[in-house]
Enzyme design. Structure first.
Site, mmCIF file in Angstrom:
data_model
loop_
_atom_site.group_PDB
_atom_site.id
_atom_site.type_symbol
_atom_site.label_atom_id
_atom_site.label_comp_id
_atom_site.label_asym_id
_atom_site.label_seq_id
_atom_site.Cartn_x
_atom_site.Cartn_y
_atom_site.Cartn_z
ATOM 1 N N ARG A 145 0.616 -1.199 -0.007
ATOM 2 C CA ARG A 145 -0.499 -0.396 -0.278
ATOM 3 C C ARG A 145 0.854 0.942 0.148
ATOM 4 O O ARG A 145 0.643 2.411 -0.712
ATOM 5 C CB ARG A 145 -0.626 0.103 1.232
ATOM 6 C CG ARG A 145 -1.764 -0.424 1.232
ATOM 7 C CD ARG A 145 -2.904 -0.930 2.575
ATOM 8 N NE ARG A 145 -2.275 -1.308 3.722
ATOM 9 C CZ ARG A 145 -2.316 -3.085 4.000
ATOM 10 N NH1 ARG A 145 -3.383 -3.684 3.653
ATOM 11 N NH2 ARG A 145 -1.082 -3.771 4.665
ATOM 12 N N ASP A 165 10.070 -6.491 -4.279
ATOM 13 C CA ASP A 165 9.117 -6.792 -3.776
ATOM 14 C C ASP A 165 8.585 -8.178 -4.362
ATOM 15 O O ASP A 165 8.318 -9.064 -5.241
ATOM 16 C CB ASP A 165 7.928 -5.956 -4.027
ATOM 17 C CG ASP A 165 6.732 -6.449 -2.711
ATOM 18 O OD1 ASP A 165 6.253 -7.999 -2.517
ATOM 19 O OD2 ASP A 165 6.201 -5.234 -2.052
ATOM 20 N N GLU A 255 11.972 1.717 20.569
ATOM 21 C CA GLU A 255 11.379 2.860 20.889
ATOM 22 C C GLU A 255 10.830 3.193 22.405
ATOM 23 O O GLU A 255 9.917 2.177 23.005
ATOM 24 C CB GLU A 255 9.928 3.314 19.889
ATOM 25 C CG GLU A 255 10.727 2.770 17.903
ATOM 26 C CD GLU A 255 9.324 2.704 17.646
ATOM 27 O OE1 GLU A 255 8.405 3.487 17.394
ATOM 28 O OE2 GLU A 255 10.391 2.832 15.982
ATOM 29 N N HIS A 274 8.344 8.410 15.438
ATOM 30 C CA HIS A 274 7.665 7.902 14.917
ATOM 31 C C HIS A 274 6.040 8.437 14.399
ATOM 32 O O HIS A 274 5.285 8.461 14.159
ATOM 33 C CB HIS A 274 7.001 6.078 15.772
ATOM 34 C CG HIS A 274 6.541 4.894 15.187
ATOM 35 N ND1 HIS A 274 6.743 3.845 15.174
ATOM 36 C CD2 HIS A 274 5.427 4.925 14.286
ATOM 37 C CE1 HIS A 274 6.234 3.237 14.284
ATOM 38 N NE2 HIS A 274 5.169 3.240 14.217
ATOM 39 N N ALA A 277 2.456 7.928 11.014
ATOM 40 C CA ALA A 277 0.648 8.555 10.588
ATOM 41 C C ALA A 277 0.123 9.065 11.835
ATOM 42 O O ALA A 277 -0.941 9.502 11.869
ATOM 43 C CB ALA A 277 0.273 6.874 11.431
#
Ligand code: NAD
Ligand code: MLT
Length: 404
Positions: A145, A165, A255, A274, A277
Protein backbone atom coordinates in the site's frame (compact mmCIF):
# COMPACT_ATOMS: atom_id res chain seq x y z
CA UNK A 1 -10.30 7.13 32.92
CA UNK A 2 -10.79 10.37 31.01
CA UNK A 3 -8.74 11.09 27.92
CA UNK A 4 -9.11 14.20 25.84
CA UNK A 5 -8.51 12.81 22.36
CA UNK A 6 -11.28 10.32 21.64
CA UNK A 7 -12.27 11.61 18.21
CA UNK A 8 -13.43 8.77 15.98
CA UNK A 9 -14.22 6.47 18.91
CA UNK A 10 -17.70 7.96 19.56
CA UNK A 11 -19.66 4.96 18.22
CA UNK A 12 -17.84 2.63 20.59
CA UNK A 13 -17.86 4.97 23.58
CA UNK A 14 -21.59 5.66 23.22
CA UNK A 15 -22.61 2.06 22.57
CA UNK A 16 -24.86 0.80 25.32
CA UNK A 17 -23.46 -2.75 25.22
CA UNK A 18 -19.86 -1.76 25.93
CA UNK A 19 -17.96 -0.50 28.92
CA UNK A 20 -14.90 1.18 27.49
CA UNK A 21 -11.90 2.22 29.59
CA UNK A 22 -9.08 4.29 28.14
CA UNK A 23 -5.60 3.86 29.59
CA UNK A 24 -3.14 6.17 27.82
CA UNK A 25 0.35 4.64 27.63
CA UNK A 26 0.07 1.99 30.37
CA UNK A 27 3.36 0.57 31.65
CA UNK A 28 3.93 -3.16 31.05
CA UNK A 29 3.27 -3.77 34.72
CA UNK A 30 -0.02 -1.86 34.59
CA UNK A 31 -1.07 -3.73 31.44
CA UNK A 32 -0.48 -7.07 33.15
CA UNK A 33 -2.52 -5.90 36.08
CA UNK A 34 -5.42 -4.65 33.92
CA UNK A 35 -5.68 -7.33 31.26
CA UNK A 36 -7.73 -10.00 33.13
CA UNK A 37 -10.75 -7.66 33.14
CA UNK A 38 -11.08 -7.13 29.42
CA UNK A 39 -12.79 -8.93 26.51
CA UNK A 40 -11.21 -6.71 23.87
CA UNK A 41 -8.05 -4.65 23.53
CA UNK A 42 -7.47 -1.72 21.14
CA UNK A 43 -3.86 -0.58 20.89
CA UNK A 44 -1.36 1.42 18.87
CA UNK A 45 2.27 0.44 18.31
CA UNK A 46 3.67 1.43 21.72
CA UNK A 47 1.76 -1.17 23.74
CA UNK A 48 3.55 -4.53 23.77
CA UNK A 49 1.14 -7.46 23.94
CA UNK A 50 3.65 -10.10 24.99
CA UNK A 51 3.13 -13.80 25.71
CA UNK A 52 2.92 -12.93 29.38
CA UNK A 53 0.12 -10.42 28.78
CA UNK A 54 -1.80 -12.98 26.72
CA UNK A 55 -1.33 -15.70 29.31
CA UNK A 56 -2.56 -13.36 32.03
CA UNK A 57 -5.71 -12.47 30.06
CA UNK A 58 -8.74 -14.35 31.24
CA UNK A 59 -11.52 -13.15 28.91
CA UNK A 60 -9.69 -11.66 25.96
CA UNK A 61 -11.24 -12.51 22.58
CA UNK A 62 -10.06 -9.73 20.30
CA UNK A 63 -6.94 -7.59 19.97
CA UNK A 64 -7.23 -4.73 17.50
CA UNK A 65 -4.12 -2.96 16.37
CA UNK A 66 -5.15 0.57 15.38
CA UNK A 67 -2.72 0.70 12.46
CA UNK A 68 -0.86 -1.67 10.15
CA UNK A 69 2.09 -3.39 11.85
CA UNK A 70 1.21 -6.20 14.26
CA UNK A 71 4.79 -6.88 15.33
CA UNK A 72 4.06 -5.58 18.85
CA UNK A 73 1.65 -8.49 19.45
CA UNK A 74 2.76 -12.06 20.16
CA UNK A 75 0.55 -13.59 17.49
CA UNK A 76 1.54 -17.17 18.25
CA UNK A 77 0.48 -16.81 21.87
CA UNK A 78 -2.79 -15.13 20.82
CA UNK A 79 -3.53 -17.83 18.24
CA UNK A 80 -2.85 -20.61 20.74
CA UNK A 81 -5.33 -19.02 23.10
CA UNK A 82 -7.96 -18.55 20.37
CA UNK A 83 -7.75 -14.75 20.47
CA UNK A 84 -8.43 -12.96 17.18
CA UNK A 85 -5.76 -10.44 16.18
CA UNK A 86 -6.95 -7.82 13.70
CA UNK A 87 -5.39 -4.68 12.27
CA UNK A 88 -6.66 -1.56 10.52
CA UNK A 89 -4.46 -1.36 7.46
CA UNK A 90 -4.96 1.37 4.90
CA UNK A 91 -6.27 4.11 7.18
CA UNK A 92 -2.81 5.63 7.55
CA UNK A 93 -1.38 4.77 4.12
CA UNK A 94 -1.52 8.32 2.79
CA UNK A 95 -0.14 9.83 6.00
CA UNK A 96 2.79 7.40 6.06
CA UNK A 97 3.37 8.00 2.33
CA UNK A 98 3.42 11.77 2.73
CA UNK A 99 5.80 11.47 5.69
CA UNK A 100 8.14 9.37 3.53
CA UNK A 101 8.02 12.00 0.78
CA UNK A 102 8.67 14.75 3.34
CA UNK A 103 11.77 12.84 4.49
CA UNK A 104 12.87 12.21 0.89
CA UNK A 105 12.74 15.94 0.10
CA UNK A 106 14.29 16.95 3.41
CA UNK A 107 17.20 14.53 2.83
CA UNK A 108 17.81 15.74 -0.70
CA UNK A 109 18.04 19.40 0.41
CA UNK A 110 19.55 19.03 3.93
CA UNK A 111 16.57 20.91 5.34
CA UNK A 112 16.87 20.01 9.07
CA UNK A 113 20.61 20.70 9.17
CA UNK A 114 20.22 24.01 7.30
CA UNK A 115 17.36 25.02 9.57
CA UNK A 116 19.36 24.23 12.72
CA UNK A 117 22.40 26.11 11.39
CA UNK A 118 20.39 29.23 10.53
CA UNK A 119 18.63 29.15 13.91
CA UNK A 120 22.01 29.14 15.60
CA UNK A 121 23.03 32.31 13.76
CA UNK A 122 24.87 30.98 10.71
CA UNK A 123 24.34 31.62 6.98
CA UNK A 124 25.93 28.57 5.28
CA UNK A 125 24.70 28.34 1.69
CA UNK A 126 27.54 26.24 0.26
CA UNK A 127 27.60 23.72 3.05
CA UNK A 128 24.00 22.74 2.41
CA UNK A 129 24.03 22.38 -1.36
CA UNK A 130 21.56 19.60 -2.11
CA UNK A 131 20.74 17.24 -4.92
CA UNK A 132 17.73 17.15 -7.27
CA UNK A 133 15.34 14.24 -7.21
CA UNK A 134 14.68 14.44 -10.94
CA UNK A 135 16.44 11.63 -12.87
CA UNK A 136 17.60 10.00 -9.61
CA UNK A 137 16.84 6.34 -8.95
CA UNK A 138 14.55 5.53 -6.03
CA UNK A 139 14.75 1.90 -4.89
CA UNK A 140 11.71 0.76 -2.95
CA UNK A 141 11.87 -2.37 -0.83
CA UNK A 142 8.23 -3.44 -0.40
CA UNK A 143 5.63 -2.39 -2.97
CA UNK A 144 2.43 -2.76 -0.92
CA UNK A 145 0.00 0.00 0.00
CA UNK A 146 2.58 2.60 1.08
CA UNK A 147 5.31 1.56 -1.38
CA UNK A 148 2.83 2.00 -4.24
CA UNK A 149 1.75 5.50 -3.14
CA UNK A 150 5.38 6.56 -2.60
CA UNK A 151 6.20 5.31 -6.12
CA UNK A 152 3.38 7.36 -7.65
CA UNK A 153 4.54 10.56 -5.96
CA UNK A 154 8.24 9.98 -6.70
CA UNK A 155 7.41 9.49 -10.39
CA UNK A 156 5.79 12.92 -10.41
CA UNK A 157 9.20 14.37 -9.42
CA UNK A 158 10.74 12.70 -12.47
CA UNK A 159 12.50 9.98 -10.46
CA UNK A 160 13.07 6.50 -11.87
CA UNK A 161 11.41 4.02 -9.52
CA UNK A 162 12.69 0.47 -9.12
CA UNK A 163 11.33 -1.96 -6.53
CA UNK A 164 11.99 -5.27 -4.84
CA UNK A 165 8.98 -7.20 -3.57
CA UNK A 166 8.93 -10.98 -4.03
CA UNK A 167 5.15 -11.12 -3.55
CA UNK A 168 3.99 -8.84 -6.37
CA UNK A 169 3.94 -9.36 -10.14
CA UNK A 170 5.79 -7.49 -12.88
CA UNK A 171 2.41 -6.39 -14.28
CA UNK A 172 1.37 -4.85 -10.94
CA UNK A 173 4.69 -2.98 -10.66
CA UNK A 174 4.43 -1.79 -14.28
CA UNK A 175 0.87 -0.56 -13.72
CA UNK A 176 2.29 1.76 -11.02
CA UNK A 177 5.20 2.86 -13.21
CA UNK A 178 7.87 0.97 -11.25
CA UNK A 179 10.22 -1.76 -12.44
CA UNK A 180 10.78 -4.90 -10.37
CA UNK A 181 14.42 -5.70 -9.70
CA UNK A 182 16.43 -8.06 -7.54
CA UNK A 183 17.67 -6.85 -4.15
CA UNK A 184 21.22 -6.77 -5.52
CA UNK A 185 20.07 -4.47 -8.33
CA UNK A 186 18.23 -2.21 -5.88
CA UNK A 187 21.43 -1.87 -3.85
CA UNK A 188 23.72 -1.24 -6.81
CA UNK A 189 21.43 1.12 -8.78
CA UNK A 190 19.58 3.29 -6.23
CA UNK A 191 20.46 6.84 -5.24
CA UNK A 192 17.73 6.74 -2.58
CA UNK A 193 16.43 3.56 -0.89
CA UNK A 194 13.13 3.62 0.97
CA UNK A 195 11.83 0.70 3.04
CA UNK A 196 8.16 -0.35 3.06
CA UNK A 197 8.00 -3.95 4.29
CA UNK A 198 6.68 -5.44 7.51
CA UNK A 199 9.23 -6.45 10.15
CA UNK A 200 9.44 -10.23 10.08
CA UNK A 201 12.07 -12.95 9.94
CA UNK A 202 12.85 -12.24 6.29
CA UNK A 203 13.26 -8.49 6.76
CA UNK A 204 14.99 -8.31 10.17
CA UNK A 205 18.31 -6.52 9.61
CA UNK A 206 17.79 -6.70 5.84
CA UNK A 207 19.87 -3.52 5.72
CA UNK A 208 23.12 -4.62 7.34
CA UNK A 209 26.86 -4.27 6.87
CA UNK A 210 26.95 -6.55 3.79
CA UNK A 211 23.96 -4.96 2.05
CA UNK A 212 25.31 -1.46 2.74
CA UNK A 213 28.62 -2.46 1.14
CA UNK A 214 26.71 -3.37 -2.04
CA UNK A 215 25.04 0.06 -2.23
CA UNK A 216 26.12 3.01 -4.36
CA UNK A 217 28.55 5.36 -2.64
CA UNK A 218 26.61 8.33 -1.26
CA UNK A 219 23.27 6.51 -1.09
CA UNK A 220 20.48 8.08 1.02
CA UNK A 221 18.26 5.73 3.05
CA UNK A 222 14.74 6.29 4.39
CA UNK A 223 12.89 4.06 6.84
CA UNK A 224 9.27 4.83 7.60
CA UNK A 225 8.33 1.16 7.97
CA UNK A 226 9.70 -0.59 11.05
CA UNK A 227 12.77 -0.28 13.24
CA UNK A 228 14.72 -3.54 13.09
CA UNK A 229 14.63 -3.75 9.28
CA UNK A 230 17.85 -1.72 9.50
CA UNK A 231 20.76 -2.82 11.68
CA UNK A 232 21.31 0.55 13.36
CA UNK A 233 24.95 -0.20 14.19
CA UNK A 234 25.70 -0.91 10.51
CA UNK A 235 23.83 2.24 9.48
CA UNK A 236 25.82 4.30 11.98
CA UNK A 237 29.11 2.90 10.64
CA UNK A 238 27.97 3.46 7.04
CA UNK A 239 27.17 7.12 7.68
CA UNK A 240 30.36 7.68 9.69
CA UNK A 241 32.50 6.23 6.91
CA UNK A 242 30.76 8.36 4.26
CA UNK A 243 29.53 5.30 2.31
CA UNK A 244 25.98 6.42 3.13
CA UNK A 245 25.41 10.12 2.45
CA UNK A 246 22.55 10.40 4.95
CA UNK A 247 19.51 8.65 6.36
CA UNK A 248 16.04 9.58 7.56
CA UNK A 249 14.41 7.35 10.16
CA UNK A 250 10.91 7.47 11.60
CA UNK A 251 11.15 4.08 13.30
CA UNK A 252 13.79 2.48 15.52
CA UNK A 253 14.98 -0.86 16.87
CA UNK A 254 14.00 0.37 20.30
CA UNK A 255 11.24 2.94 20.78
CA UNK A 256 11.35 5.51 22.25
CA UNK A 257 14.86 5.93 20.85
CA UNK A 258 17.22 5.66 23.85
CA UNK A 259 18.77 8.97 24.86
CA UNK A 260 22.25 7.46 24.51
CA UNK A 261 21.66 6.11 20.98
CA UNK A 262 24.78 6.72 18.85
CA UNK A 263 22.44 7.78 16.02
CA UNK A 264 21.82 11.02 17.88
CA UNK A 265 25.50 11.99 17.49
CA UNK A 266 25.39 11.93 13.70
CA UNK A 267 25.04 15.11 11.71
CA UNK A 268 23.81 13.49 8.48
CA UNK A 269 20.71 12.03 9.96
CA UNK A 270 17.09 13.08 10.18
CA UNK A 271 15.05 11.51 12.96
CA UNK A 272 11.32 11.71 13.71
CA UNK A 273 9.58 9.94 16.62
CA UNK A 274 7.37 7.41 14.73
CA UNK A 275 5.20 10.11 13.17
CA UNK A 276 4.26 8.32 9.93
CA UNK A 277 0.63 7.81 10.92
CA UNK A 278 0.36 10.83 13.16
CA UNK A 279 -2.03 13.07 11.27
CA UNK A 280 -5.48 14.14 12.41
CA UNK A 281 -7.03 12.49 9.35
CA UNK A 282 -5.34 9.08 9.80
CA UNK A 283 -6.03 8.90 13.53
CA UNK A 284 -9.73 9.69 13.11
CA UNK A 285 -10.14 7.26 10.18
CA UNK A 286 -8.42 4.48 12.12
CA UNK A 287 -10.38 5.17 15.31
CA UNK A 288 -13.67 5.01 13.37
CA UNK A 289 -12.73 1.78 11.58
CA UNK A 290 -11.52 0.24 14.85
CA UNK A 291 -14.79 1.15 16.62
CA UNK A 292 -16.86 -0.44 13.86
CA UNK A 293 -14.71 -3.56 13.80
CA UNK A 294 -15.03 -4.03 17.57
CA UNK A 295 -18.80 -3.41 17.59
CA UNK A 296 -19.40 -5.85 14.70
CA UNK A 297 -17.21 -8.50 16.33
CA UNK A 298 -18.93 -8.46 19.70
CA UNK A 299 -22.51 -7.76 18.60
CA UNK A 300 -22.74 -9.66 15.29
CA UNK A 301 -19.86 -12.12 15.41
CA UNK A 302 -18.35 -10.59 12.24
CA UNK A 303 -14.58 -10.88 12.07
CA UNK A 304 -12.81 -8.37 9.82
CA UNK A 305 -9.11 -7.85 9.05
CA UNK A 306 -8.02 -10.79 11.20
CA UNK A 307 -4.36 -11.59 10.67
CA UNK A 308 -4.49 -15.00 12.35
CA UNK A 309 -7.53 -16.48 10.55
CA UNK A 310 -7.77 -17.18 6.80
CA UNK A 311 -9.62 -14.33 5.10
CA UNK A 312 -12.36 -14.90 2.54
CA UNK A 313 -14.32 -12.27 0.62
CA UNK A 314 -17.98 -11.61 1.39
CA UNK A 315 -19.26 -13.44 -1.71
CA UNK A 316 -17.27 -16.60 -0.87
CA UNK A 317 -18.39 -16.34 2.73
CA UNK A 318 -22.07 -16.33 1.67
CA UNK A 319 -21.50 -19.43 -0.50
CA UNK A 320 -19.63 -21.40 2.16
CA UNK A 321 -21.80 -20.38 5.12
CA UNK A 322 -24.10 -23.50 5.00
CA UNK A 323 -21.02 -25.73 4.74
CA UNK A 324 -19.47 -24.08 7.80
CA UNK A 325 -22.44 -25.21 9.89
CA UNK A 326 -22.55 -28.65 8.28
CA UNK A 327 -18.83 -29.32 8.68
CA UNK A 328 -18.87 -28.22 12.32
CA UNK A 329 -21.75 -30.63 13.03
CA UNK A 330 -20.00 -33.46 11.18
CA UNK A 331 -16.87 -32.79 13.23
CA UNK A 332 -18.83 -32.61 16.45
CA UNK A 333 -20.53 -35.93 15.67
CA UNK A 334 -17.29 -37.68 14.75
CA UNK A 335 -15.48 -36.22 17.76
CA UNK A 336 -17.98 -38.05 19.96
CA UNK A 337 -17.93 -41.44 18.24
CA UNK A 338 -14.22 -41.75 17.43
CA UNK A 339 -12.25 -43.92 19.82
CA UNK A 340 -8.47 -43.82 20.22
CA UNK A 341 -5.89 -41.43 18.91
CA UNK A 342 -6.61 -39.43 15.77
CA UNK A 343 -3.57 -39.48 13.46
CA UNK A 344 -4.86 -38.12 10.22
CA UNK A 345 -7.97 -36.44 8.88
CA UNK A 346 -8.81 -36.16 5.21
CA UNK A 347 -11.49 -33.79 4.02
CA UNK A 348 -12.58 -34.38 0.42
CA UNK A 349 -14.61 -31.58 -1.12
CA UNK A 350 -16.59 -32.46 -4.24
CA UNK A 351 -18.84 -30.66 -6.67
CA UNK A 352 -19.32 -26.95 -7.20
CA UNK A 353 -17.95 -25.76 -3.87
CA UNK A 354 -14.58 -27.32 -4.65
CA UNK A 355 -13.76 -24.16 -6.65
CA UNK A 356 -14.04 -22.00 -3.55
CA UNK A 357 -11.54 -21.18 -0.80
CA UNK A 358 -12.56 -23.78 1.79
CA UNK A 359 -9.96 -23.22 4.50
CA UNK A 360 -12.65 -21.91 6.86
CA UNK A 361 -14.80 -25.01 6.24
CA UNK A 362 -11.86 -27.20 7.25
CA UNK A 363 -11.32 -25.08 10.37
CA UNK A 364 -15.00 -25.36 11.19
CA UNK A 365 -14.78 -29.15 10.96
CA UNK A 366 -11.73 -29.18 13.25
CA UNK A 367 -13.49 -26.91 15.72
CA UNK A 368 -16.41 -29.36 15.88
CA UNK A 369 -14.17 -32.41 16.08
CA UNK A 370 -11.84 -31.13 18.80
CA UNK A 371 -14.47 -29.47 21.00
CA UNK A 372 -15.83 -32.65 22.66
CA UNK A 373 -12.31 -34.12 22.95
CA UNK A 374 -10.57 -31.22 24.64
CA UNK A 375 -11.01 -29.22 27.73
CA UNK A 376 -9.96 -25.92 26.19
CA UNK A 377 -12.03 -23.57 24.08
CA UNK A 378 -11.50 -24.38 20.41
CA UNK A 379 -12.35 -21.78 17.78
CA UNK A 380 -11.42 -20.76 14.23
CA UNK A 381 -8.26 -19.13 15.48
CA UNK A 382 -6.66 -21.99 17.38
CA UNK A 383 -8.25 -25.10 15.78
CA UNK A 384 -5.49 -25.76 13.29
CA UNK A 385 -2.75 -24.98 15.85
CA UNK A 386 -4.29 -27.42 18.36
CA UNK A 387 -4.56 -30.17 15.72
CA UNK A 388 -0.93 -29.65 14.76
CA UNK A 389 0.17 -29.66 18.38
CA UNK A 390 -1.57 -33.02 18.87
CA UNK A 391 0.24 -34.42 15.82
CA UNK A 392 -2.94 -34.69 13.74
CA UNK A 393 -2.23 -34.50 10.00
CA UNK A 394 -4.87 -32.69 7.99
CA UNK A 395 -5.32 -33.39 4.30
CA UNK A 396 -7.65 -31.33 2.19
CA UNK A 397 -8.44 -32.52 -1.33
CA UNK A 398 -10.88 -31.41 -3.99
CA UNK A 399 -12.62 -33.35 -6.72
CA UNK A 400 -14.76 -31.66 -9.36
CA UNK A 401 -17.63 -34.18 -9.19
CA UNK A 402 -19.75 -34.99 -6.17
CA UNK A 403 -20.59 -38.47 -4.97
CA UNK A 404 -23.47 -39.65 -2.85
P1 NAD B 1 1.58 -3.72 3.04
O1 NAD B 1 1.32 -5.03 3.68
O2 NAD B 1 0.53 -3.12 2.16
O3 NAD B 1 2.92 -3.83 2.17
C1 NAD B 1 4.06 -4.50 2.60
C2 NAD B 1 4.75 -5.04 1.36
O4 NAD B 1 5.98 -5.63 1.76
C3 NAD B 1 3.94 -6.13 0.66
O5 NAD B 1 3.72 -5.81 -0.70
C4 NAD B 1 4.80 -7.37 0.81
O6 NAD B 1 4.71 -8.22 -0.32
C5 NAD B 1 6.19 -6.77 0.93
N1 NAD B 1 7.16 -7.65 1.56
C6 NAD B 1 6.98 -8.55 2.57
N2 NAD B 1 8.13 -9.17 2.84
C7 NAD B 1 9.06 -8.64 2.00
C8 NAD B 1 10.45 -8.86 1.80
N3 NAD B 1 11.12 -9.77 2.52
N4 NAD B 1 11.11 -8.13 0.86
C9 NAD B 1 10.44 -7.22 0.11
N5 NAD B 1 9.11 -6.98 0.23
C10 NAD B 1 8.45 -7.67 1.17
O7 NAD B 1 1.97 -2.73 4.22
P2 NAD B 1 1.95 -1.13 4.18
O8 NAD B 1 0.64 -0.66 4.68
O9 NAD B 1 2.47 -0.66 2.88
O10 NAD B 1 3.02 -0.83 5.35
C11 NAD B 1 4.40 -1.00 5.12
C12 NAD B 1 5.18 -0.85 6.42
O11 NAD B 1 4.99 0.46 6.95
C13 NAD B 1 4.74 -1.80 7.55
O12 NAD B 1 5.91 -2.20 8.25
C14 NAD B 1 3.90 -0.92 8.47
O13 NAD B 1 3.88 -1.39 9.77
C15 NAD B 1 4.67 0.38 8.34
N6 NAD B 1 3.92 1.58 8.71
C16 NAD B 1 4.57 2.52 9.44
C17 NAD B 1 3.93 3.68 9.76
C18 NAD B 1 4.64 4.73 10.58
O14 NAD B 1 4.00 5.34 11.43
N7 NAD B 1 5.91 4.97 10.36
C19 NAD B 1 2.61 3.90 9.36
C20 NAD B 1 1.97 2.93 8.60
C21 NAD B 1 2.65 1.76 8.27
C1 MLT C 1 1.41 1.40 11.79
O1 MLT C 1 2.00 0.32 11.67
O2 MLT C 1 0.24 1.55 11.39
C2 MLT C 1 2.15 2.57 12.35
O3 MLT C 1 3.25 2.18 13.04
C3 MLT C 1 1.26 3.55 13.00
C4 MLT C 1 1.16 3.61 14.49
O4 MLT C 1 0.39 2.87 15.07
O5 MLT C 1 1.80 4.44 15.08
Amino acid sequence: MTYSNTEGLEKLLNHTEFNVDIHPKPSQEKLLQLIPDYDGLLIRSEVKVTKEVIERSANLKLIVRAGTGVDNIDQTAATQKGIVVANIPGGNTISATEHTIALLLALSRNIPQAHASLKSGNWEREKFTGTELQNKVLGLIGLGRIGKEVAKRALSFGMKVIAYDPYVTDEYAKSIGAELKSLEEIYSQSDFISLHTPLNESTKHLINKESINKMKDGVRIINCARGGIIDEKALYDGIKSGKIHSAALDVFEKEPLPKDSPLLELENILLTPHLGASTEEAQIKIAQESSELIIDFFTKGIIRNAVNIPQVDLETFKNIKPYLDLSEKLGLFQGQIIEGRIKEIELIYGGEISNLNLSLVTLSYLKGLLTPILDIKVNFVNASYIAQERGIKIKESKVSFSED
